[in-house]
Design an enzyme around this catalytic site. Structure first.
Site, PDB file in Angstrom:
ATOM      1  CG  ASP A   1      20.056  -4.075  19.311  1.00 53.51           C
ATOM      2  OD1 ASP A   1      19.965  -2.816  19.653  1.00 53.51           O
ATOM      3  OD2 ASP A   1      19.845  -5.111  20.088  1.00 53.51           O
TER       4      ASP A   1
ATOM      5  CG  LEU B   1      16.179  -2.669  29.738  1.00 52.39           C
ATOM      6  CD1 LEU B   1      15.925  -3.700  30.852  1.00 52.39           C
ATOM      7  CD2 LEU B   1      16.029  -1.248  30.338  1.00 52.39           C
ATOM      8  NE  ARG B   2      22.041  -6.128  22.916  1.00 51.59           N
ATOM      9  CZ  ARG B   2      21.229  -6.895  22.502  1.00 51.59           C
ATOM     10  NH1 ARG B   2      20.283  -6.507  21.642  1.00 51.59           N
ATOM     11  NH2 ARG B   2      21.100  -8.094  23.013  1.00 51.59           N
ATOM     12  CB  ALA B   3      19.941   1.623  24.229  1.00 53.96           C
TER      13      ALA B   3
END
Length: 699
Positions: free
Chosen positions: A194, A275-277
């Site tokens: 990730d 929300l990193r995507a």
């Protein structure tokens, strides 16, 4: 020193080249993870990137590459003043070996000098060397957990911390993280995956011409590295100039609210976690626009960004194949991006046309003409990427690299089907004509029940691990991490001080200060990863009353547990007249799930053959890796209807920690699994009790 293979000389791999160039333009994207089979030029391309990175200004003499314009206030070599001399050098490419120690990664404190002389002697590690450069980890999926933890901390905070025995050292560690891996050798931890902004799958060319060209160039390079590199100097210089120009142009690129809404809808529809995507897709889209010389992000930029940033961020289960649901991602992108443009200002040209290039002074866009390579795709005539070298203050004017191909067609990022097209959750429903009585169609009963949390099966005693090798979460072991249980006099270099006992030793000697002979080393006990070898009865008796459904679910649950505890796994099945190693010991737990789904049942029960095959497998693994302790898990009802008496084979497994999972059911039970467990000096666990409290095996 041999010249590195030029980046521009790489044949094909447009998506990998673009991903690396985009992260060079915008390091905030978070780096690149390259997944591909062996021999696909993964390392070659990454090492070639180093020559393209812009030079950096550093404080002269600083071992931590501090920026003269904003030096790190906590730099161990500081404090640095505004009039400190500066130097200019290439951005560093630092390689982190899989077998590196923690001290080599974060740095080493000389505890003897710190305590004996009262000085803080600190030797920087690889994280310090990679600051403002590239940190490259080959075989990143094989990196031990304690090193993964260090990388996660540094990637999250941009700083490296050394906290040991009351001494604290902190320094900046912001770097472009690039990892390469072979999926056949297992997957890295999801938390580490990730942290990579982009993930790219690569495969060898499937046609004759590009394969021949790869070999031709490689032979030319090996015969004359310097001469071969000289042929691509101009093309590499053009790319380097384009990277530098795109970096300066990056702040001028805007991301309209309409495109932000599209990113949110795509991520919601794709069901990514967190929300990193969204953030990574946004940063990548801005970088794509800057690379193409556009001042406004377009829908095409979003498509390229989503294809690189999203496929690895959606896994329904830890053991699902990485890169699953590619078709679903393409459907979502088509739905969100192929409709009418509801933002008239999305275009980057002077008249609002999204394909017209950048702003009026951008010098052109993706359709503005060829670069030095002259081809319509912006490639050099020989297949390497090409790009103009624009002035430093203007956006790039050369055409982009070829557009990213549909990665749903990549062999690395498939939808999870096996090589023969079977789904690991299903399997082949056909039954071979020579199948024995009671044979079940492969996969028909596979995983009909949900996996569950199993008991902790662990090995008794404590192993003496070296340098944190095989760190995991299963069996107790002495090592560099864990709780302190006692102290001892160091036999070599002191790496973990036991301060109270060191002071106590000095006091007993009547000294008011601690000397080298008073130092005591802390002995720590943590957890290690093991080799879990499954020996599964696949005979006809296991298929009776659909017992195999429960057995497969149990083994799947144990595989999931082994994945979470970072174990290697292997699987042997026995049926008919022989035993078969369906999974050689590996860290690729997903392959174990696939083999389990394909498992056929039927025929007689050669239990002795299964035990004999297990003994051979464990003996071979001990020669390859003597430090990894094995745990044998035999899943059977204890019946043996073919071959010799299994009790005659049991001595071959003497001393191997084992657990026998008793699958016998029904009102009348023979207790044969318990008899086998006694012969193996193993614990016997009923299948129905697999999901309760922990048990311990013999040492």
């Amino acid at each position: 020193m041999t010249s590195p293979y030029p980046f521009s000389a790489v044949v094909g791999l447009p998506d990998l080249r673009l991903a690396l160039l985009l992260t060079a333009v915008s390091p905030a994207i978070g780096g690149v993870l390259v997944r591909g089979e062996k021999g696909t030029a993964k390392s070659t391309v990454v090492r070639g990137l180093a020559a393209l990175l812009p030079e950096v200004d550093v404080v002269a003499g600083c071992r931590f590459a501090c920026d003269p314009s904003s030096p790190d206030p906590s730099c161990p070599d500081g404090p640095h003043t505004v009039d400190t001399p500066a130097a200019r050098r290439r951005a560093a490419l630092v390689e982190l070996p899989v077998g590196a120690t923690e001290d080599r990664v974060v740095g080493t404190l000389d505890l003897q000098r710190a305590l004996g002389e009262g000085v803080k002697a600190y030797e920087p590690g690889l994280l310090a060397a990679a600051h403002r450069g590239v940190l490259y980890v080959d075989e990143v999926n094989l990196l031990p957990d304690h090193l993964v933890d260090l990388l996660l901390d540094a990637a999250a905070m941009g700083r490296a911390h050394v906290e040991r025995d009351g001494v604290s050292v902190k320094h900046a560690a912001r770097f472009l993280l690039v990892g390469t891996m072979n999926p056949e050798e297992g997957e890295p931890r999801p938390q580490l995956v990730d942290r990579f902004g982009l993930v790219v799958g690569v495969a060898a060319p499937a046609t004759v011409e590009p394969r021949a060209e790869v070999v031709r160039r490689r032979l030319q390079y090996e015969n004359d590295p310097a001469g071969f590199a000289a042929r691509y100097v101009e093309q590499d210089a053009a790319l380097a100039g384009r990277i530098a120009a795109a970096r300066q142009f990056l702040p001028r690129v805007t991301l309209p609210d309409a495109q932000l809404d599209r990113i949110a809808r795509i991520c919601i529809a794709y069901r990514v976690d967190g929300l990193r995507a969204d953030i990574v897709v946004a940063r990548t889209a801005v970088a794509v626009a800057a690379w193409h010389g556009r001042t406004v992000v377009t829908k095409d930029d979003l498509r390229d960004a989503a294809r690189l940033a999203l496929p690895h961020r959606r896994r329904r289960d830890p053991l699902d194949p990485p890169g699953a649901d590619q078709e679903r991602l393409e459907e979502i992108l088509d739905q969100e991006l192929n409709g009418p443009d509801d933002d008239p200002d999305t275009g980057g040209g002077p008249d609002g046309d999204p394909d017209s290039g950048g702003d009026p002074d951008s010098g052109g866009g993706p359709d503005s003409g060829g670069g030095p390579g002259g081809g319509p795709d912006g490639d050099a005539p020989d297949g390497g990427p090409a790009g103009g070298a624009p002035p430093a203050a203007t956006p790039p004017s050369s055409p982009p690299l070829p557009s990213i191909p549909d990665i749903s067609d990549s062999s690395d990022l498939s939808d999870g089907a096996g090589a023969d097209g079977r789904d690991p959750r299903g399997g082949d429903s056909s039954v071979p004509p020579d199948a024995g009585p009671g044979t079940q169609p492969a996969g028909e009963l596979a995983f009909a029940q949900a996996p569950y949390k199993t008991r902790l099966l662990k090995i008794g005693g404590r192993a003496n691990r070296q340098q944190g090798a095989h760190a995991g979460r299963r069996s107790p072991a002495h090592g560099r991490h864990g709780r302190v249980v006692r102290s001892r006099q160091p036999s070599g270099k002191l790496v973990s001080l036991h301060l109270p006992d060191s002071v106590r030793a000095a006091a007993l000697r009547g000294s008011r200060s601690v000397h080298a002979r008073d130092l005591r080393e802390a002995v720590k006990v943590g957890r290690e990863a093991n080799l879990v070898l499954f020996v599964v009865d696949a005979s006809g008796s296991m298929a009776a009353r659909q017992r195999m459904t429960v057995v497969k679910t149990a083994v799947l649950s144990l595989l999931r547990d082994a994945y979470q505890r970072r174990d290697k796994v292997g699987m042997i099945t026995f049926r008919g007249a022989e035993a078969t190693t369906v999974l050689e010991p590996t860290a690729s737990h997903e392959v174990g799930v696939l083999r389990l789904a394909e498992l056929r049942t039927g025929g007689r029960t050669p239990l002795a053959a299964g035990l004999r095959q297990a003994a051979r497998t464990l003996h071979g693994e001990k020669r390859r890796d003597a430090r990894r302790r094995p745990l044998l898990v035999v899943v059977t009802d204890g019946r043996a209807t073919s071959g010799p008496d299994p009790m005659t084979v049991a001595p071959a497994l003497a001393g191997i920690p084992a657990v026998v999972v008793d699958c016998e059911s029904g009102p009348v039970r023979l207790g044969l699994a318990g008899r086998l467990a006694r012969a193996l000096s193993a614990d016997c666990l009923p299948l129905s009790a697999l999901s309760t409290a922990a048990i311990h095996t013999g040492s």
